[in-house]
Write an enzyme that holds these catalytic residues in place. Sequence first.
Site, mmCIF file in Angstrom:
data_model
loop_
_atom_site.group_PDB
_atom_site.id
_atom_site.type_symbol
_atom_site.label_atom_id
_atom_site.label_comp_id
_atom_site.label_asym_id
_atom_site.label_seq_id
_atom_site.Cartn_x
_atom_site.Cartn_y
_atom_site.Cartn_z
ATOM 1 N N MET A 30 -9.496 12.843 26.361
ATOM 2 C CA MET A 30 -9.862 11.469 26.004
ATOM 3 C C MET A 30 -11.383 11.364 25.865
ATOM 4 S SD MET A 30 -7.084 9.004 27.740
ATOM 5 C CE MET A 30 -7.730 9.013 29.393
ATOM 6 N N GLY A 31 -12.048 12.509 25.718
ATOM 7 C CA GLY A 31 -13.493 12.477 25.475
ATOM 8 C C GLY A 31 -14.301 12.262 26.736
ATOM 9 N N LEU A 33 -16.728 14.198 27.547
ATOM 10 C CA LEU A 33 -16.450 15.574 27.984
ATOM 11 C C LEU A 33 -17.425 16.056 29.054
ATOM 12 C CD1 LEU A 33 -15.628 17.241 24.551
ATOM 13 C CD2 LEU A 33 -14.073 16.155 26.195
ATOM 14 N N HIS A 37 -13.484 19.827 31.159
ATOM 15 C CA HIS A 37 -12.867 19.953 29.829
ATOM 16 C C HIS A 37 -13.297 21.274 29.184
ATOM 17 C CE1 HIS A 37 -13.252 15.367 30.002
ATOM 18 N NE2 HIS A 37 -11.954 15.545 29.819
ATOM 19 N N GLN A 61 -1.291 4.745 27.441
ATOM 20 C CA GLN A 61 -1.184 5.252 28.808
ATOM 21 C C GLN A 61 -2.002 4.441 29.810
ATOM 22 O OE1 GLN A 61 -2.869 9.155 27.634
ATOM 23 N NE2 GLN A 61 -3.851 9.119 29.631
ATOM 24 N N GLN A 154 0.562 14.976 35.958
ATOM 25 C CA GLN A 154 0.625 15.013 34.486
ATOM 26 C C GLN A 154 1.122 16.380 34.001
ATOM 27 O OE1 GLN A 154 -2.310 13.174 31.655
ATOM 28 N NE2 GLN A 154 -3.138 15.229 31.669
ATOM 29 N N LEU A 185 -14.744 16.944 38.844
ATOM 30 C CA LEU A 185 -15.404 16.403 37.654
ATOM 31 C C LEU A 185 -14.403 15.500 36.935
ATOM 32 C CD1 LEU A 185 -17.340 19.499 36.286
ATOM 33 C CD2 LEU A 185 -18.041 17.832 38.009
HETATM 34 P P1 AMP Z 1 -8.908 13.614 30.147
HETATM 35 O O1 AMP Z 1 -9.964 13.592 29.088
HETATM 36 O O2 AMP Z 1 -9.355 13.033 31.449
HETATM 37 O O3 AMP Z 1 -7.581 13.104 29.664
HETATM 38 O O4 AMP Z 1 -8.673 15.146 30.475
HETATM 39 C C1 AMP Z 1 -8.317 16.059 29.487
HETATM 40 C C2 AMP Z 1 -7.857 17.325 30.158
HETATM 41 O O5 AMP Z 1 -8.922 17.859 30.953
HETATM 42 C C3 AMP Z 1 -6.681 17.087 31.095
HETATM 43 O O6 AMP Z 1 -5.768 18.165 30.993
HETATM 44 C C4 AMP Z 1 -7.342 17.044 32.446
HETATM 45 O O7 AMP Z 1 -6.476 17.407 33.502
HETATM 46 C C5 AMP Z 1 -8.441 18.080 32.257
HETATM 47 N N1 AMP Z 1 -9.502 17.874 33.247
HETATM 48 C C6 AMP Z 1 -10.130 16.711 33.550
HETATM 49 N N2 AMP Z 1 -11.004 16.902 34.559
HETATM 50 C C7 AMP Z 1 -10.912 18.209 34.905
HETATM 51 C C8 AMP Z 1 -11.546 19.014 35.904
HETATM 52 N N3 AMP Z 1 -12.454 18.515 36.749
HETATM 53 N N4 AMP Z 1 -11.210 20.318 35.965
HETATM 54 C C9 AMP Z 1 -10.275 20.841 35.129
HETATM 55 N N5 AMP Z 1 -9.647 20.130 34.179
HETATM 56 C C10 AMP Z 1 -9.953 18.832 34.069
#
Ligand code: AMP
Length: 282
Positions: A30-31, A33, A37, A61, A154, A185
């Site tokens: 969802m950006g 970043l 990510h 969501q 998820q 993070l």
């Molecule tokens: P989001 O942009 O929050 O939807 O995250 C996109 C993807 O990045 C999802 O699969 C998250 O679980 C993963 N993600 C977010 N934060 C972290 C993190 N600190 N470490 C590893 N993966 C992450």
Amino acid sequence: MQVIKTVEAIQQILQEYRYASKKIGFVPTMGALHEGHLSLIQKAGTENDIVVASIFVNPTQFNNPEDLDRYPRTPEQDIDRLKESACSIVFLPEVDTIYPADFRAPSVDLGLLDKVMEGKYRPGHFQGVVTVVSRLFEIVQPTNAYFGRKDFQQVAVIKAMTKALSIPVNIIECPTLRDERGLALSSRNLLLTKEDIQTAYHIYETLEYGKKIVALHTPSEVKSLMTNYFMGSKMELEYIEIVDPISLEELTTEWVEGATACIVAHCGNIRLIDNLELTPYG
Ligand code: AMP
């Protein structure tokens, strides 16, 4: 790196890879970043012939409209970061590209997986996740798709969804990236003040505390000791649960391998989520 906005354009590029039996790695985001990510993108880069990342803040969501409004959006910065990464294609669709007028959301029975924890506190959240991820899979048709364990429930939901809908993709779970004091993070950390961040460290401290005491107690006892330990904080606790890593059933008397403590807390008005495998027999 190419920035693509339409379904037709991305499918045209990717079909050549598919015809040549090349592996397509996909990282939906969802950006806003951060290194978490980027760690998924880096892993995808080592395991595929091409890496596609998507940036799409999915309205379906978010069960809370204010949360959707204030979700951080940093598209230019994101594109600059992706240019330095293993990503070759960024898919940046508009809402009506993902959800055209004739779009029908798939119906997937997730059983317990969307009834507990996030499913209970954010009603409709996982149906929204299933809707967007299945639509993105339909567009990108990846060989491998990468998800962070930070969003532990998820990952379980997406594995169940791909199985239920027979989508031919490997779901790859990646470790949680943390800062030097253990804060997971998250894009939402951008909304925290410096003081909030100091406060938020107590989330990981609580998880670590749970891990330390695991050999001496039942899961129910650990949950209540973790709850007491957390209570010294300024944050508001939404839940702590200790669950079976596959079924997500709450553990009470017996430990299982991979038992995971999940926590959600509100730091000011920002909702933070984290988890840690307690691995009692490890
Ligand atoms: P989001 O942009 O929050 O939807 O995250 C996109 C993807 O990045 C999802 O699969 C998250 O679980 C993963 N993600 C977010 N934060 C972290 C993190 N600190 N470490 C590893 N993966 C992450």
